[in-house]
Scaffold this motif. Structure first.
Motif, PDB file in Angstrom:
ATOM      1  N   PRO A  74      -5.623   1.395 -16.727  1.00 55.02           N
ATOM      2  CA  PRO A  74      -4.422   1.229 -15.906  1.00 55.02           C
ATOM      3  C   PRO A  74      -4.645   0.245 -14.762  1.00 55.02           C
ATOM      4  O   PRO A  74      -5.757   0.085 -14.258  1.00 55.02           O
ATOM      5  CB  PRO A  74      -4.161   2.639 -15.372  1.00 55.02           C
ATOM      6  N   THR A  75      -3.573  -0.417 -14.389  1.00 53.99           N
ATOM      7  CA  THR A  75      -3.587  -1.254 -13.192  1.00 53.99           C
ATOM      8  C   THR A  75      -3.463  -0.347 -11.981  1.00 53.99           C
ATOM      9  O   THR A  75      -2.547   0.485 -11.896  1.00 53.99           O
ATOM     10  CB  THR A  75      -2.429  -2.264 -13.218  1.00 53.99           C
ATOM     11  N   VAL A  76      -4.392  -0.503 -11.034  1.00 52.53           N
ATOM     12  CA  VAL A  76      -4.449   0.349  -9.851  1.00 52.53           C
ATOM     13  C   VAL A  76      -3.816  -0.327  -8.641  1.00 52.53           C
ATOM     14  O   VAL A  76      -3.214   0.322  -7.787  1.00 52.53           O
ATOM     15  CB  VAL A  76      -5.917   0.730  -9.554  1.00 52.53           C
ATOM     16  N   ALA A  77      -3.945  -1.649  -8.553  1.00 53.02           N
ATOM     17  CA  ALA A  77      -3.524  -2.364  -7.345  1.00 53.02           C
ATOM     18  C   ALA A  77      -3.300  -3.825  -7.695  1.00 53.02           C
ATOM     19  O   ALA A  77      -3.590  -4.272  -8.814  1.00 53.02           O
ATOM     20  CB  ALA A  77      -4.582  -2.230  -6.243  1.00 53.02           C
ATOM     21  N   ASP A  82       7.449  -1.699  -4.941  1.00 51.46           N
ATOM     22  CA  ASP A  82       7.081  -0.367  -4.461  1.00 51.46           C
ATOM     23  C   ASP A  82       6.918   0.589  -5.642  1.00 51.46           C
ATOM     24  O   ASP A  82       7.818   0.734  -6.479  1.00 51.46           O
ATOM     25  CB  ASP A  82       8.171   0.140  -3.513  1.00 51.46           C
ATOM     26  N   GLY A  83       5.736   1.217  -5.709  1.00 54.00           N
ATOM     27  CA  GLY A  83       5.477   2.198  -6.749  1.00 54.00           C
ATOM     28  C   GLY A  83       5.072   1.628  -8.093  1.00 54.00           C
ATOM     29  O   GLY A  83       4.869   2.392  -9.049  1.00 54.00           O
ATOM     30  N   LYS A  84       4.944   0.283  -8.194  1.00 50.31           N
ATOM     31  CA  LYS A  84       4.566  -0.356  -9.457  1.00 50.31           C
ATOM     32  C   LYS A  84       3.362  -1.264  -9.205  1.00 50.31           C
ATOM     33  O   LYS A  84       3.523  -2.436  -8.877  1.00 50.31           O
ATOM     34  CB  LYS A  84       5.726  -1.165 -10.028  1.00 50.31           C
ATOM     35  N   PRO A  85       2.135  -0.749  -9.331  1.00 57.85           N
ATOM     36  CA  PRO A  85       0.953  -1.565  -9.022  1.00 57.85           C
ATOM     37  C   PRO A  85       0.863  -2.780  -9.925  1.00 57.85           C
ATOM     38  O   PRO A  85       1.255  -2.746 -11.093  1.00 57.85           O
ATOM     39  CB  PRO A  85      -0.211  -0.602  -9.250  1.00 57.85           C
TER      40      PRO A  85
END
Length: 528
Positions: free
Chosen positions: A440-443, A520-523
């Motif tokens: 997963p993409t974290v940041a 916002d909320g979607k890294p």
């Protein structure tokens, strides 16, 4: 060249401090006017920094002869009183703070008065007075209240401003931006010698022709850099948040160890003395608080600065506590298994725990990680093999996994890393595990190019093509010079890569090469 730097020192203790502040034993205007006659004391400019909801730190350094080879800048060997004023208006009709600091020879006649008790979220003006002279006027501001929910924030970040590689035109453009603060991510100076073969094509005084290794040499290196008018202009317009990387000391230094690639390497005690000199000169020339005052070869630079509940700046130190680079190299190397060692650290265990605790306790909507070297994986080999540099986070894979894994597991909202060092622009996704295709993409991470390092630069290079081919998490590459402007609101983060067509001559225009957002909320990053 323009003016230069300033520093405030209120670090005396007890009765001695009180006596000096009220003037006993200190040269004021009458006693010291003679040595300053006909020479400006404020040649290095003024600055403010580390804004808080109720104040900020101010800075100046008295330097009538800033390039004097002995590093004393033409100042006498005794303390000088420096008065300051803070006002609501540029004409200083509504003064809200007055005070005095003591500029001592031990700290190169710099002062760092810390102002507190002011209303949050508003603009202020400041100036200094010493020996009958008045400094230019600076503008700064306080942060919003910690419980406030501001609608937006705008700032710029920059790094890597090698004096000999080009002109500081980018700072003229930064000064004209409609922003609230500047973040500098390191390499404020380069320790290397500056000779007449510099890319500016100008003649340089002989005292700059050696590498900075002792305090006097570091001091005049800062004087040369801080004498630049565009840099002074940007300092005077906005408060700055600063940290250092490697070149404020020496290229690729790591913790208490000696320097990679030097033969012979200096003994540890010699390197510690050099680091102490470099840290002191860094402190003397930048708007840092007493909490950042160095203690010999130690200096605490990791800290947090909240911008209400909208954002929190977490500045980390990726130099002071790290292990030596894996496999004994800093640059790209294939097949270095040592980089995967779980015992190896970039941050040091105490700083890493401090960082992770901040993830847990902060209620900010946006977490801004002020980072010195790329956190993203940057593979130089576009094929199935990997060729990675050992100086950035790629050489410390376990620390990266710990930080990004904790951010993911703890549900950290909107982590965005802003980064310098590489002299190139990138927009990247940060993966929990760069070895797993489905990780997963974290940041998101935005790596900003150099202000001047490397000369004029180019939009695309062969290295850039290899990076884009070998790193599917990288969405953008650019090799020009410039800075990054950031606009943040409650719904999204926007980074504009602001670039200049040339820096080896003054007067370049600026343009936006590309823009990316994080929602916002979607890294992860998305092209505009």
């Amino acid at each position: 060249m323009g003016a230069v730097s300033r520093r405030g020192f209120l670090g005396f203790g007890g009765a001695a401090a009180a006596a000096l502040v009220v003037g006993t034993g200190v040269w004021g205007a009458a006693g010291s006017r003679a040595f300053a006659e006909g020479r400006s004391l404020f040649t290095l400019g003024i600055a403010s920094g580390d804004p808080a909801p109720d104040g900020f730190v101010l800075w100046t350094r008295l330097a009538p002869d800033p390039f004097a080879p002995d590093g004393r800048a033409g100042m006498p060997d005794r303390p000088v009183k420096v008065e300051y004023e803070v006002a609501l208006d540029e004409g200083f009709r509504q003064v809200v703070r007055r005070g005095a600091a003591v500029a001592t020879p031990e700290f190169n006649h710099s002062v760092h008065p810390e102002i507190w008790g002011l209303p949050p979220g508003r603009e202020y003006f400041y100036r200094f007075r010493a020996c009958g002279q008045i400094s230019p006027v600076g503008r700064t501001r306080t942060m919003p209240p910690v419980t406030a929910d501001p609608a937006s924030l705008s700032f710029a970040f920059a790094s890597c401003q090698a004096w000999g590689d080009g002109y500081y035109t980018a700072y003229d453009h930064i000064a004209d931006e409609d922003i609230e603060l500047v973040v500098h991510l390191g390499d404020y100076i380069y320790e290397t010698e500056i000779t007449d073969s510099n890319l500016r094509g100008v003649t340089v005084p002989a005292q700059f022709g050696t590498e900075a290794k002792d305090l006097a040499r570091y001091r005049i290196q800062y004087s040369l850099y801080k004498a630049e008018a565009p840099l002074q202009k940007a300092h005077a317009r906005f408060p700055w948040i600063v940290t250092l990387d490697d070149h404020e000391v020496v290229n690729d230094w790591a913790g208490d160890t000696v320097i990679l690639g030097r033969d012979p390497n200096p003994p540890p005690e010699v390197f510690a003395a050099r680091k102490a000199a470099a840290f002191q000169a860094f402190y003397e020339n930048l708007p840092l608080r007493r909490a950042q005052m160095p203690d010999g070869p130690r200096m605490r630079l990791h800290r947090r600065l909240p911008y209400g509940r909208l954002a929190a700046f977490t500045m980390i130190d990726t130099r002071s506590y790290r292990d030596t680079q894996a496999c004994g190299v800093a640059g790209p190397i294939a097949d270095c298994d040592e980089r995967l060692d779980p015992a190896r650290t970039l941050l040091g265990a105490p700083q890493r725990e401090w960082l992770l605790e901040g993830f847990r306790s902060s209620g900010a909507r946006w977490h801004v990680l002020g980072n010195q070297a790329p956190m993203t994986e940057t593979d130089w080999d576009p094929g199935p093999a990997k060729k990675l540099a050992m100086d950035p986070w790629d050489g410390y894979a376990a620390d990266r996994a710990a930080v990004l894994g904790a951010a993911h597991d703890r549900g950290v909202r909107n982590l965005v890393a802003i980064t310098g060092d590489r002299h190139q622009n990138y927009a990247c996704d940060l993966k929990r595990d760069f070895n797993a295709d489905d990780s997963p993409t974290v940041a998101g991470e935005f790596v900003g190019t150099s202000l001047t390092r490397g000369g004029n630069g180019a939009d695309m290079t062969e290295e850039g093509r290899r990076f884009l081919a070998g790193n599917p998490h990288m969405s953008f590459f650019n090799g020009q010079r410039g800075y990054v402007r950031v606009d943040v609101d409650r719904e999204r983060w926007r980074s504009d890569f602001r670039v200049l067509p040339f820096v080896q001559q003054p007067g370049a225009p600026v343009s936006t090469r590309a823009s990316f957002v994080v929602e916002d909320g979607k890294p992860g990053v998305q092209a505009v």
